[in-house]
Design an enzyme around this catalytic site. Structure first.
Site, short mmCIF file in Angstrom:
data_model
loop_
_atom_site.label_atom_id
_atom_site.label_comp_id
_atom_site.label_asym_id
_atom_site.label_seq_id
_atom_site.Cartn_x
_atom_site.Cartn_y
_atom_site.Cartn_z
N ASN A 69 0.38 -6.16 -24.12
CA ASN A 69 -0.44 -6.35 -22.92
C ASN A 69 -0.69 -7.86 -22.81
O ASN A 69 -1.54 -8.40 -23.50
CB ASN A 69 -1.75 -5.57 -23.09
CG ASN A 69 -2.69 -5.76 -21.92
OD1 ASN A 69 -2.41 -6.51 -20.99
ND2 ASN A 69 -3.82 -5.07 -21.97
N ARG A 96 2.34 -3.32 -20.51
CA ARG A 96 1.45 -3.12 -19.39
C ARG A 96 1.93 -4.03 -18.27
O ARG A 96 2.04 -5.25 -18.47
CB ARG A 96 0.03 -3.50 -19.78
CG ARG A 96 -0.92 -3.35 -18.62
CD ARG A 96 -2.26 -3.86 -18.96
NE ARG A 96 -3.15 -3.66 -17.82
CZ ARG A 96 -4.32 -4.24 -17.67
NH1 ARG A 96 -4.75 -5.05 -18.60
NH2 ARG A 96 -5.06 -4.01 -16.62
N HIS A 125 -6.09 -0.34 -12.78
CA HIS A 125 -6.70 0.29 -13.97
C HIS A 125 -6.21 1.72 -14.17
O HIS A 125 -6.89 2.56 -14.78
CB HIS A 125 -8.25 0.29 -13.88
CG HIS A 125 -8.86 -1.06 -14.07
ND1 HIS A 125 -9.86 -1.55 -13.27
CD2 HIS A 125 -8.59 -2.03 -14.97
CE1 HIS A 125 -10.19 -2.77 -13.67
NE2 HIS A 125 -9.43 -3.08 -14.69
N ARG A 171 -13.96 -12.40 -10.36
CA ARG A 171 -13.38 -12.04 -9.05
C ARG A 171 -14.47 -11.56 -8.10
O ARG A 171 -15.43 -10.92 -8.53
CB ARG A 171 -12.33 -10.93 -9.23
CG ARG A 171 -11.04 -11.44 -9.81
CD ARG A 171 -10.09 -10.30 -10.14
NE ARG A 171 -10.03 -10.08 -11.57
CZ ARG A 171 -9.48 -9.00 -12.15
NH1 ARG A 171 -8.94 -8.06 -11.40
NH2 ARG A 171 -9.45 -8.88 -13.45
N GLU A 229 -5.98 1.88 -23.26
CA GLU A 229 -4.79 1.71 -22.42
C GLU A 229 -3.53 1.61 -23.28
O GLU A 229 -2.46 2.06 -22.89
CB GLU A 229 -4.94 0.46 -21.54
CG GLU A 229 -5.98 0.66 -20.44
CD GLU A 229 -6.68 -0.62 -20.02
OE1 GLU A 229 -7.28 -1.29 -20.90
OE2 GLU A 229 -6.65 -0.94 -18.82
#
Ligand code: ADP
Length: 396
Positions: free
Chosen positions: A7, A96, A184, A244, A382
């Site tokens: 990732n 990922r 996500h 963000r 994940e």
């Protein structure tokens, strides 16, 4: 035989090695995991641990290098994996990849044509996609014999109805791919499977998951499938995040361009890197720092974060026609009883009641007996989700 999961973020590379079909226990067993931080500047740090969390090595790989690039960091990592005898048993790598665009709605084996199509999506995820793809390219050069699989954050949402994915823009733009994708998805897929294991009835229920990390989004699920989500075309929409901005009147962007003469790169930097919790507080993007601060600007940022989660909860509950379960996950969702309590207090209108003691302990189930909505805290994983996709592919 084993699987490497990578990732690659803007300043870090996270990795895990999973053994396939170990003689006992679950089908996939983590052997080691770790992280390389400080790529491109900042403090350099390499840490790896075994399955039990015992540190394996925390050396400063790359000491003496002035500028630690992703390429160098990955070279150090691959050399370390070789030293630890992990490379010889490796069958495949799962990556990922944040954006799969319109073309990719399931994990895909990477070849040069797939890579080219993924490169075209870089402007849609400038913080992540270039680094995700750089790792794929480097691995393809160094180990051309490895199977490489891209696993997308967008894919989980591909089942949403067109009405949930469409922007109110002229049709030709929607047809050209300017639509809501959502992100996500690796986390939501993992969490919905985990919730089904913990509570089989939740498999058919109306569930809202709040993935609250440095990047934050929420997703409404029914029958474990994504119905609506807060992020859209890019990972900017929806909740305010660490740096963000979250949802913003597009008129603000026009104003910044037309009246303030800001260039696209400066606007991109503003919206991705200088807004959110950091922008509002002027102090930090880190929720722990803000919670510990007595500065009123930190309070403003936290208030806004909680308020916007509640607004999004209302919107997603409306999309589902009600809500049976709420799940908290991500760094903030998993570890901050204060934020969970504040969100749940505002969600009282849904008949949701918290068990304060269970919340303080971060138990997996934290709703009170008289709550109309089940409330869960479930750590996301994940990396395991990616390893599972690759494992499925290898089994075919
Ligand atoms: P990423 O999106 O980078 O994977 P994480 O899921 O690791 O991010 O979440 C990072 C966020 O979680 C940071 O804002 C951090 O402050 C927050 N966090 C971690 N532990 C705690 C805690 N105990 N209390 C509050 N916030 C926490």
């Amino acid at each position: 035989m084993s699987i490497l999961v990578l990732n690659c973020g803007s300043s870090s590379i996270k990795f895990s090695i999973y053994a396939r079909r170990p003689t006992e226990g679950p089908e996939l067993q983590v052997l080691c995991h770790g992280e390389y931080e400080g790529i491109g500047g900042g403090e350099r740090h390499f840490a790896a641990a075994d399955a039990e969390g015992n540190p394996l090595d925390t050396g400063d790989y790359g000491a003496g290098t002035d500028n630690l690039t992703h390429t160098k960091a990955l070279d150090y990592l691959l050399a370390w994996l070789q030293d630890q005898d992990y490379m010889d048993n490796l069958e495949a790598t799962g990556h990922r990849v944040v954006h799969g665009g319109k073309d990719f709605s399931a994990p895909v084996r990477i070849d040069s044509s797939v890579l080219k199509r993924l490169e075209a999506l870089i402007p849609l995820a400038p913080l992540h996609q270039p680094h995700n793809l750089a790792a794929i390219r480097i691995l393809a050069e160094r180990y051309p014999e490895f199977l490489q699989i891209a696993c997308f954050d967008t894919a989980f949402h591909a089942c949403q109805a067109p009405v949930a994915r469409r922007y109110a823009l002229p049709r030709e733009l929607t047809d050209a791919g300017i639509q809501r994708y959502g992100f996500h998805g690796l986390s939501y897929d993992y969490l919905s499977r985990r919730l089904r294991t913990l509570s089989p009835a939740a498999g058919n229920a109306r569930v809202i998951i709040a993935h609250l990390g440095n990047g934050a989004s929420m997703c409404a699920l029914r029958g474990s499938e994504s119905q609506a989500t807060s992020m859209g075309f890019t990972a900017l929409e929806g909740l305010p995040m660490g740096t963000r901005c979250g949802s913003l009147d597009p008129g603000v962007i026009l104003y910044l361009q037309q009246s303030r003469g800001m260039k696209p790169t400066a606007i991109s930097d503003l919206l991705y890197r200088r807004s959110g919790l950091l922008g509002v507080s002027g102090i930090s993007n880190d929720m722990r720092t803000l919670l510990a601060s007595g500065d009123p600007r930190a309070k403003d940022a936290i208030d806004m974060f909680v308020y916007r989660i509640n607004r999004e909860l209302g919107s997603l509950a409306a999309a589902l026609g009600g809500v049976d379960a709420l799940v908290f996950s991500g760094g903030i969702g998993e570890h901050s009883p204060v934020i969970r309590a504040r969100v749940c207090e505002l969600a009282g209108w849904l008949g949701l009641r918290l068990d304060p003691a269970a919340n303080d302990r971060s138990s997996s189930r934290i709703d009170a007996k008289d709550s109309a909505v089940a409330v869960w805290v479930i750590p996301t994983n994940e990396e395991l989700m990616i390893a599972s996709y690759v494992n499925e592919r290898l089994g075919q």
